[in-house]
Design a protein around this motif. Structure first.
Motif, PDB file in Angstrom:
ATOM      1  N   ALA A   1     -46.105  -4.389  13.231  1.00  0.00           N
ATOM      2  CA  ALA A   1     -45.511  -5.050  14.405  1.00  0.00           C
ATOM      3  C   ALA A   1     -46.340  -6.413  14.759  1.00  0.00           C
ATOM      4  CB  ALA A   1     -45.690  -3.926  15.570  1.00  0.00           C
ATOM      5  N   LEU A   2     -47.477  -6.739  14.307  1.00  0.00           N
ATOM      6  CA  LEU A   2     -48.305  -7.948  14.628  1.00  0.00           C
ATOM      7  C   LEU A   2     -47.195  -9.085  13.942  1.00  0.00           C
ATOM      8  CD1 LEU A   2     -51.862  -7.346  13.196  1.00  0.00           C
ATOM      9  CD2 LEU A   2     -50.824  -7.156  15.739  1.00  0.00           C
ATOM     10  N   PRO A   3     -47.377 -10.144  14.922  1.00  0.00           N
ATOM     11  CA  PRO A   3     -46.363 -11.356  14.461  1.00  0.00           C
ATOM     12  C   PRO A   3     -47.075 -11.975  13.191  1.00  0.00           C
ATOM     13  CG  PRO A   3     -47.116 -11.395  16.775  1.00  0.00           C
ATOM     14  CD  PRO A   3     -48.043 -10.349  16.334  1.00  0.00           C
ATOM     15  N   PRO A   4     -46.177 -12.232  12.416  1.00  0.00           N
ATOM     16  CA  PRO A   4     -46.807 -12.779  10.995  1.00  0.00           C
ATOM     17  C   PRO A   4     -47.516 -14.170  11.464  1.00  0.00           C
ATOM     18  CG  PRO A   4     -44.639 -12.077  10.682  1.00  0.00           C
ATOM     19  CD  PRO A   4     -44.830 -11.743  12.209  1.00  0.00           C
ATOM     20  N   ARG A   5     -48.657 -14.431  10.713  1.00  0.00           N
ATOM     21  CA  ARG A   5     -49.586 -15.507  11.195  1.00  0.00           C
ATOM     22  C   ARG A   5     -50.234 -15.482  12.366  1.00  0.00           C
ATOM     23  NH1 ARG A   5     -49.704 -16.395   5.928  1.00  0.00           N
ATOM     24  NH2 ARG A   5     -47.875 -17.193   4.672  1.00  0.00           N
ATOM     25  N   SER A   6     -50.539 -14.360  12.852  1.00  0.00           N
ATOM     26  CA  SER A   6     -51.243 -14.096  13.873  1.00  0.00           C
ATOM     27  C   SER A   6     -52.633 -14.778  13.969  1.00  0.00           C
ATOM     28  CB  SER A   6     -51.483 -12.634  14.289  1.00  0.00           C
ATOM     29  OG  SER A   6     -50.233 -11.792  14.332  1.00  0.00           O
ATOM     30  N   PRO A   7     -53.172 -15.091  15.030  1.00  0.00           N
ATOM     31  CA  PRO A   7     -54.482 -15.890  14.952  1.00  0.00           C
ATOM     32  C   PRO A   7     -55.386 -15.278  13.930  1.00  0.00           C
ATOM     33  CG  PRO A   7     -53.822 -15.813  17.381  1.00  0.00           C
ATOM     34  CD  PRO A   7     -52.808 -14.907  16.346  1.00  0.00           C
ATOM     35  N   GLY A   8     -56.039 -16.066  13.113  1.00  0.00           N
ATOM     36  CA  GLY A   8     -57.040 -15.292  12.115  1.00  0.00           C
ATOM     37  C   GLY A   8     -56.394 -14.851  10.816  1.00  0.00           C
ATOM     38  N   LEU A   9     -54.907 -14.769  10.970  1.00  0.00           N
ATOM     39  CA  LEU A   9     -54.293 -14.340   9.737  1.00  0.00           C
ATOM     40  C   LEU A   9     -53.329 -15.543   9.155  1.00  0.00           C
ATOM     41  CD1 LEU A   9     -53.323 -10.630  11.032  1.00  0.00           C
ATOM     42  CD2 LEU A   9     -55.425 -11.281   9.657  1.00  0.00           C
ATOM     43  N   GLU A  10     -53.536 -16.461   9.770  1.00  0.00           N
ATOM     44  CA  GLU A  10     -52.522 -17.561   9.153  1.00  0.00           C
ATOM     45  C   GLU A  10     -52.508 -17.779   7.583  1.00  0.00           C
ATOM     46  OE1 GLU A  10     -54.213 -18.785  13.231  1.00  0.00           O
ATOM     47  OE2 GLU A  10     -55.181 -18.133  11.342  1.00  0.00           O
ATOM     48  N   ASP A  11     -53.445 -17.447   7.111  1.00  0.00           N
ATOM     49  CA  ASP A  11     -53.828 -17.836   5.434  1.00  0.00           C
ATOM     50  C   ASP A  11     -53.608 -16.699   4.699  1.00  0.00           C
ATOM     51  OD1 ASP A  11     -55.986 -16.716   6.224  1.00  0.00           O
ATOM     52  OD2 ASP A  11     -57.288 -17.949   4.899  1.00  0.00           O
ATOM     53  N   ILE A  12     -53.110 -15.320   5.280  1.00  0.00           N
ATOM     54  CA  ILE A  12     -53.135 -14.327   4.348  1.00  0.00           C
ATOM     55  C   ILE A  12     -51.809 -14.468   3.370  1.00  0.00           C
ATOM     56  CG2 ILE A  12     -53.897 -12.655   6.077  1.00  0.00           C
ATOM     57  CD1 ILE A  12     -51.175 -11.752   6.499  1.00  0.00           C
ATOM     58  N   PRO A  13     -52.354 -14.214   2.172  1.00  0.00           N
ATOM     59  CA  PRO A  13     -51.243 -14.469   1.024  1.00  0.00           C
ATOM     60  C   PRO A  13     -49.989 -13.392   1.264  1.00  0.00           C
ATOM     61  CG  PRO A  13     -52.957 -12.905   0.454  1.00  0.00           C
ATOM     62  CD  PRO A  13     -53.309 -13.455   1.484  1.00  0.00           C
TER      63      PRO A  13
ATOM     64  N   LEU B   1     -56.914  13.778   4.180  1.00  0.00           N
ATOM     65  CA  LEU B   1     -56.880  13.395   5.635  1.00  0.00           C
ATOM     66  C   LEU B   1     -56.159  14.811   6.131  1.00  0.00           C
ATOM     67  CD1 LEU B   1     -57.879  11.340   7.635  1.00  0.00           C
ATOM     68  CD2 LEU B   1     -55.590  10.614   7.744  1.00  0.00           C
ATOM     69  N   PRO B   2     -56.535  15.564   7.213  1.00  0.00           N
ATOM     70  CA  PRO B   2     -55.624  16.641   7.793  1.00  0.00           C
ATOM     71  C   PRO B   2     -54.664  16.160   8.215  1.00  0.00           C
ATOM     72  CG  PRO B   2     -58.187  16.627   8.448  1.00  0.00           C
ATOM     73  CD  PRO B   2     -58.047  15.346   8.008  1.00  0.00           C
ATOM     74  N   GLU B   3     -53.743  16.948   7.883  1.00  0.00           N
ATOM     75  CA  GLU B   3     -52.256  16.887   8.287  1.00  0.00           C
ATOM     76  C   GLU B   3     -51.860  16.613   9.829  1.00  0.00           C
ATOM     77  OE1 GLU B   3     -48.187  19.276   8.282  1.00  0.00           O
ATOM     78  OE2 GLU B   3     -49.461  19.463   6.576  1.00  0.00           O
ATOM     79  N   SER B   4     -52.873  17.229  10.711  1.00  0.00           N
ATOM     80  CA  SER B   4     -52.637  16.975  12.177  1.00  0.00           C
ATOM     81  C   SER B   4     -53.312  15.157  12.451  1.00  0.00           C
ATOM     82  CB  SER B   4     -53.871  17.749  12.946  1.00  0.00           C
ATOM     83  OG  SER B   4     -55.237  17.591  12.334  1.00  0.00           O
ATOM     84  N   LEU B   5     -53.741  14.551  11.477  1.00  0.00           N
ATOM     85  CA  LEU B   5     -54.201  13.416  11.934  1.00  0.00           C
ATOM     86  C   LEU B   5     -53.152  12.386  11.047  1.00  0.00           C
ATOM     87  CD1 LEU B   5     -57.918  13.758  11.486  1.00  0.00           C
ATOM     88  CD2 LEU B   5     -56.550  13.509  13.675  1.00  0.00           C
ATOM     89  N   LEU B   6     -52.239  12.631  10.372  1.00  0.00           N
ATOM     90  CA  LEU B   6     -51.341  11.783   9.531  1.00  0.00           C
ATOM     91  C   LEU B   6     -50.542  10.932  10.592  1.00  0.00           C
ATOM     92  CD1 LEU B   6     -50.558  13.928   6.575  1.00  0.00           C
ATOM     93  CD2 LEU B   6     -52.000  11.933   6.700  1.00  0.00           C
ATOM     94  N   PRO B   7     -50.174  11.687  11.812  1.00  0.00           N
ATOM     95  CA  PRO B   7     -49.271  10.928  12.734  1.00  0.00           C
ATOM     96  C   PRO B   7     -50.028   9.591  13.321  1.00  0.00           C
ATOM     97  CG  PRO B   7     -49.030  13.091  13.322  1.00  0.00           C
ATOM     98  CD  PRO B   7     -49.938  13.128  12.174  1.00  0.00           C
ATOM     99  N   ASP B   8     -51.453   9.843  13.405  1.00  0.00           N
ATOM    100  CA  ASP B   8     -52.313   8.698  14.135  1.00  0.00           C
ATOM    101  C   ASP B   8     -52.369   7.574  12.811  1.00  0.00           C
ATOM    102  OD1 ASP B   8     -53.970   7.465  15.549  1.00  0.00           O
ATOM    103  OD2 ASP B   8     -55.927   8.415  14.965  1.00  0.00           O
ATOM    104  N   ALA B   9     -52.478   8.014  11.675  1.00  0.00           N
ATOM    105  CA  ALA B   9     -52.339   7.153  10.685  1.00  0.00           C
ATOM    106  C   ALA B   9     -51.040   6.148  10.626  1.00  0.00           C
ATOM    107  CB  ALA B   9     -52.602   7.627   9.084  1.00  0.00           C
ATOM    108  N   GLY B  10     -50.047   7.058  10.587  1.00  0.00           N
ATOM    109  CA  GLY B  10     -48.862   6.484  10.844  1.00  0.00           C
ATOM    110  C   GLY B  10     -48.436   5.351  11.877  1.00  0.00           C
ATOM    111  N   ARG B  11     -49.042   5.792  13.099  1.00  0.00           N
ATOM    112  CA  ARG B  11     -49.082   4.795  14.175  1.00  0.00           C
ATOM    113  C   ARG B  11     -49.818   3.653  14.092  1.00  0.00           C
ATOM    114  NH1 ARG B  11     -48.784   9.903  17.022  1.00  0.00           N
ATOM    115  NH2 ARG B  11     -51.113  10.115  16.756  1.00  0.00           N
ATOM    116  N   ILE B  12     -51.021   3.828  13.415  1.00  0.00           N
ATOM    117  CA  ILE B  12     -51.777   2.468  13.018  1.00  0.00           C
ATOM    118  C   ILE B  12     -51.082   1.374  12.074  1.00  0.00           C
ATOM    119  CG2 ILE B  12     -54.009   1.612  12.068  1.00  0.00           C
ATOM    120  CD1 ILE B  12     -55.332   4.387  12.952  1.00  0.00           C
ATOM    121  N   LEU B  13     -50.366   2.068  11.127  1.00  0.00           N
ATOM    122  CA  LEU B  13     -49.770   1.335  10.265  1.00  0.00           C
ATOM    123  C   LEU B  13     -48.558   0.486  10.942  1.00  0.00           C
ATOM    124  CD1 LEU B  13     -50.254   0.671   6.902  1.00  0.00           C
ATOM    125  CD2 LEU B  13     -48.199   2.520   6.620  1.00  0.00           C
ATOM    126  N   ALA B  14     -47.786   1.233  11.860  1.00  0.00           N
ATOM    127  CA  ALA B  14     -46.948   0.682  12.357  1.00  0.00           C
ATOM    128  C   ALA B  14     -47.633  -0.454  13.427  1.00  0.00           C
ATOM    129  CB  ALA B  14     -46.062   1.774  13.193  1.00  0.00           C
TER     130      ALA B  14
END
Length: 311
Positions: free
Chosen positions: A128-140, A111-124
């Motif tokens: 930041a999603l509240p744990p057990r958000s709607p649809g994710l209540e059963d994630i392990p 992935l080009p270095e110029s796009l790595l900040p975008d990847a970091g923002r998506i990960l953050a």
């Protein structure tokens, strides 16, 4: 060898009926270590059809639900397309399948270095999603970590030098993590370049939610560093800085977190090393890939050198 689905094994007419599509054409897509994916072209548009070769019906439904939940929660990812009956998963022979909307763009490795900040923002954003958000209540919890069963396999590895190296490093990681308690967040677990699409608008979308779980976001950031912040198997500090700069745009990263991150990068590399060895030497022996795990030895060495230079 792993069992994958080929296009000639699919009933295209039944598939078209399931989704109410006309003029369906399938083109195999490269990549994917666990499932078989095809680009589906139809009069209604472009889609991705994934045959979930290594899932049962229950786990396939969970994957579809988690993918759709991430989409609805605003994470840039693909949208699941329901069947005409409203089902997120449909049967293709004896295997479950999921249909998703096609994202116009391409996978770029590295992935080009110029796009790595975008990847970091998506990960953050994901963290930041509240744990057990709607649809994710059963994630392990802790899907990406090595289990007790995994750990019990290491002493039997035929590559004794690798087994000793892996055990020594895992002991070091465990000693460091034992004295640290961190809050678990929603994590992706596999943010590698082949799970990222560079869209036509220049931004990124993230694919593959098979390893979503609740876990330490630093380990997830470490996994992303293994997947995105290296070149030719070596950690590149400038790439890591770019990834972290985007992450910090959305989430805080304390001095304590920054100090702990190098060991979590190593931890992620150890997990990848284990799975590469186990897959290609034990589960599905493949002489052409039997030594691919050794790339992580070089990578861990580079982490030590790069992070010590960074103080």
């Amino acid at each position: 060898m792993a069992k994958y689905t080929t296009s000639d094994q699919l009933d295209v007419s039944a598939l078209a009926q399931h989704y109410g599509l006309d003029q369906v054409r399938l083109t195999p897509l490269a990549g994917g270590a666990a499932n078989s994916s095809f680009r589906l072209s139809s009069a209604s548009g472009q889609f991705v059809l994934t045959i979930l070769d290594n899932h049962d019906w229950t786990s396939a439904q969970r994957l579809a639900a988690h993918t759709q939940a991430a989409f609805r929660l605003g994470v840039p990812t693909t949208e699941v397309v329901p069947s005409v009956e409203g089902a997120a998963i449909t049967p293709m022979g004896d295997r479950p399948a999921i249909l998703k909307k096609w994202i116009s763009g391409e996978v770029q490795e590295p992935l080009p270095e110029s796009l790595l900040p975008d990847a970091g923002r998506i990960l953050a954003q994901l963290h930041a999603l509240p744990p057990r958000s709607p649809g994710l209540e059963d994630i392990p919890t802790g899907t990406r970590r090595l289990s007790g069963t995994h750990m019990a396999e290491i002493p039997s590895f035929a590559d004794r030098d690798f087994a000793i190296w892996l055990t020594d490093w895992l002991d070091r990681v465990q000693a460091v993590e034992a004295g640290r308690e961190r809050r678990s967040e929603v994590v992706h677990g596999d943010l590698f370049a082949d799970n990222v699409v560079v869209r036509q608008d220049g931004h990124l979308s993230v694919l593959d939610w098979e390893t979503i779980s609740l876990d330490d976001p630093l380990l997830d950031l470490g996994m992303a560093a293994v997947g995105l912040a290296q070149e030719a198997g070596i950690l590149v500090p400038a790439r890591l800085d770019a990834l972290l700069s985007g992450y910090r745009d959305v989430a805080s990263l304390s001095g304590e977190d920054a100090a702990a991150l190098p060991m979590e990068i190593v931890h992620a590399a150890l997990i990848i090393a284990f799975h590469r060895y186990y897959r290609h030497n034990i589960r599905f022996p493949d002489p052409a890939k039997s030594s691919i795990h050794n790339e992580m030895l070089q990578f861990v060495d580079s982490v030590e050198k790069a992070t010590s230079l960074r103080g």
